[in-house]
Design a protein around this motif. Structure first.
Motif, PDB file in Angstrom:
ATOM      1  N   ILE A 112       0.827  -1.200   0.000  1.00  0.00           N
ATOM      2  CA  ILE A 112       0.000   0.000   0.000  1.00  0.00           C
ATOM      3  C   ILE A 112       0.866   1.256   0.000  1.00  0.00           C
ATOM      4  O   ILE A 112       2.042   1.228   0.356  1.00  0.00           O
ATOM      5  N   THR A 113       0.237   2.360  -0.402  1.00  0.00           N
ATOM      6  CA  THR A 113       0.869   3.672  -0.360  1.00  0.00           C
ATOM      7  C   THR A 113      -0.214   4.693  -0.070  1.00  0.00           C
ATOM      8  O   THR A 113      -1.419   4.376  -0.107  1.00  0.00           O
ATOM      9  N   ASN A 114       0.187   5.900   0.239  1.00  0.00           N
ATOM     10  CA  ASN A 114      -0.794   6.964   0.438  1.00  0.00           C
ATOM     11  C   ASN A 114      -1.407   7.341  -0.910  1.00  0.00           C
ATOM     12  O   ASN A 114      -0.720   7.351  -1.934  1.00  0.00           O
ATOM     13  N   VAL A 115      -2.679   7.667  -0.895  1.00  0.00           N
ATOM     14  CA  VAL A 115      -3.384   7.954  -2.140  1.00  0.00           C
ATOM     15  C   VAL A 115      -2.776   9.155  -2.873  1.00  0.00           C
ATOM     16  O   VAL A 115      -2.892   9.271  -4.112  1.00  0.00           O
ATOM     17  N   ASN A 116      -2.106  10.019  -2.132  1.00  0.00           N
ATOM     18  CA  ASN A 116      -1.509  11.205  -2.751  1.00  0.00           C
ATOM     19  C   ASN A 116      -0.010  11.060  -3.024  1.00  0.00           C
ATOM     20  O   ASN A 116       0.652  12.038  -3.385  1.00  0.00           O
ATOM     21  N   LYS A 152       1.939   5.431  -8.267  1.00  0.00           N
ATOM     22  CA  LYS A 152       0.616   5.114  -8.799  1.00  0.00           C
ATOM     23  C   LYS A 152       0.512   3.643  -9.205  1.00  0.00           C
ATOM     24  O   LYS A 152      -0.581   3.078  -9.225  1.00  0.00           O
ATOM     25  N   THR A 153       1.661   3.047  -9.547  1.00  0.00           N
ATOM     26  CA  THR A 153       1.698   1.650  -9.965  1.00  0.00           C
ATOM     27  C   THR A 153       2.948   0.994  -9.394  1.00  0.00           C
ATOM     28  O   THR A 153       3.844   1.669  -8.871  1.00  0.00           O
ATOM     29  N   GLN A 211      -7.415   7.281   2.391  1.00  0.00           N
ATOM     30  CA  GLN A 211      -6.056   7.769   2.174  1.00  0.00           C
ATOM     31  C   GLN A 211      -5.101   6.673   1.680  1.00  0.00           C
ATOM     32  O   GLN A 211      -3.915   6.939   1.473  1.00  0.00           O
ATOM     33  N   VAL A 212      -5.631   5.469   1.478  1.00  0.00           N
ATOM     34  CA  VAL A 212      -4.788   4.321   1.131  1.00  0.00           C
ATOM     35  C   VAL A 212      -5.009   3.882  -0.313  1.00  0.00           C
ATOM     36  O   VAL A 212      -6.153   3.741  -0.756  1.00  0.00           O
ATOM     37  N   ARG A 213      -3.915   3.672  -1.026  1.00  0.00           N
ATOM     38  CA  ARG A 213      -3.976   3.084  -2.361  1.00  0.00           C
ATOM     39  C   ARG A 213      -3.295   1.717  -2.325  1.00  0.00           C
ATOM     40  O   ARG A 213      -2.193   1.576  -1.804  1.00  0.00           O
ATOM     41  N   LEU A 233      -1.361  -1.112  -4.202  1.00  0.00           N
ATOM     42  CA  LEU A 233      -0.536  -1.254  -5.406  1.00  0.00           C
ATOM     43  C   LEU A 233      -0.404  -2.707  -5.862  1.00  0.00           C
ATOM     44  O   LEU A 233      -0.125  -2.970  -7.036  1.00  0.00           O
TER      45      LEU A 233
END
Length: 324
Positions: A118-122, A126-127, A214-216, A218
């Protein structure tokens, strides 16, 4: 005088036997440190209370700051039964006289859970391509060394498949921590990326949807078998029977028990299991060892050949993994 000594010896033996029998009814239940001790106690204490009431045993929760603390606790008989992940359960079985006897069931019917990156959405990531473009400029929040979803699965299925060892040479910084700490670090932009699992994300979504936003995600791993329960093999059979009856029947119909389990990260009860559920985990661990040996330039050709042969023998000796 001889008669008196004999009577005293018999008396001491009876007291010792009684003490041992009483001690056999005391059970410390170890819980791996996926979260802070305070959070884990809040989730698990109602379950521990039910276990005490229904089994007649004296059960106490045992927390440690890391997974190794629970493994070592079982090794030295400070912990008699424990809730583990698959990787830590493997260590408990191999090093701590442990044996898998049950596994978690999920309320939604899932057979397991998954590791995630995971990473922060901001964040700038992105990938996965963004991550692996230059990992030496990436701060990684990694899992406990004995964590299945935080370390073992991403270590093999994500990083090893891209020939990127998880260390301070490959990354700017590697910060091993708990799932909870890594999740908060991502939410608060304290690390670039972190390993975690779908259980933690589901809990965050339910309890703090603003933070979940807030979490993306990946990357998502293949399915990890549901978490096992392990007890020491040398527990008295009468105690094992009490525990079997409790775990195998808990939360099947009772609304209170269902609510207790749902509060522990969406669980729905337990099912019987054995050490066989650890076979896929053993295979991954051995493959990882094999990769390290193959890339170790300090080994002589003969040493490398010998060590690889030993691992191949262990892989060949493993039985087929059980089918769900």
């Amino acid at each position: 005088m001889k008669l008196l000594r004999s009577l005293l010896a018999t008396s001491v033996a009876c007291v010792a036997f009684t003490g041992a029998a009483a001690h056999a009814e005391d059970v410390n239940f170890g819980i791996i440190s996926t979260d802070s001790s305070a959070v884990l106690k809040q989730r698990w204490q109602p379950f521990i209370d039910d276990m005490n009431r229904q089994t007649g045993l004296t059960v106490k929760a045992f927390f440690a700051t890391d997974y190794a603390g629970i493994i070592e606790g079982m090794r030295f008989n400070k912990v008699q039964i424990g809730y583990f992940g698959n990787a830590s359960a493997m260590e408990a079985v191999d090093r701590s006289n442990g044996e898998v006897f049950a596994k978690i069931l999920y309320a939604n019917g899932d057979a397991g859970y998954k590791s995630v990156l995971i990473t922060n959405v901001n964040s700038r990531f992105k990938t996965l391509d963004d991550v692996f473009r230059d990992t030496k400029d990436v701060t990684l929040g990694y899992g406990d060394p004995n964590s299945t979803s935080g370390t073992l699965f991403p270590g093999y299925y994500l990083f090893a498949q891209r020939n990127v060892p998880v260390n301070s040479t490959s990354f700017k910084t590697v910060l091993p921590s708990s799932h909870e700490a890594n999740l908060l670090a991502v939410v608060n932009n304290k690390v670039d990326i972190a390993t975690n699992n779908t259980e933690m994300l589901d809990t965050l979504k339910k309890q703090h949807p603003d933070r979940f936003a807030q979490v993306r995600v990946l990357w998502t791993s293949p399915l990890i078998p549901s978490d096992p329960l392990v007890w020491r093999k040398d527990l008295p059979e009468a105690t094992k029977e009490k525990l079997r009856n409790f775990f195998y029947h808990y939360a099947k119909t009772d609304p209170h028990e269902k609510a207790v389990m749902a509060n522990i990260t969406g669980y729905g009860g337990f099912a019987p299991s054995t050490d066989a559920q650890l076979i896929p985990i053993r295979q991954i661990a051995l493959f990882q060892q094999k990769q390290k040996i193959e890339s170790d330039t300090k080994l002589s050709a003969d040493d490398r050949k010998s060590q690889l042969a030993a691992i191949d023998a262990k892989l060949g000796a493993l039985p087929a993994a059980p089918k769900e």
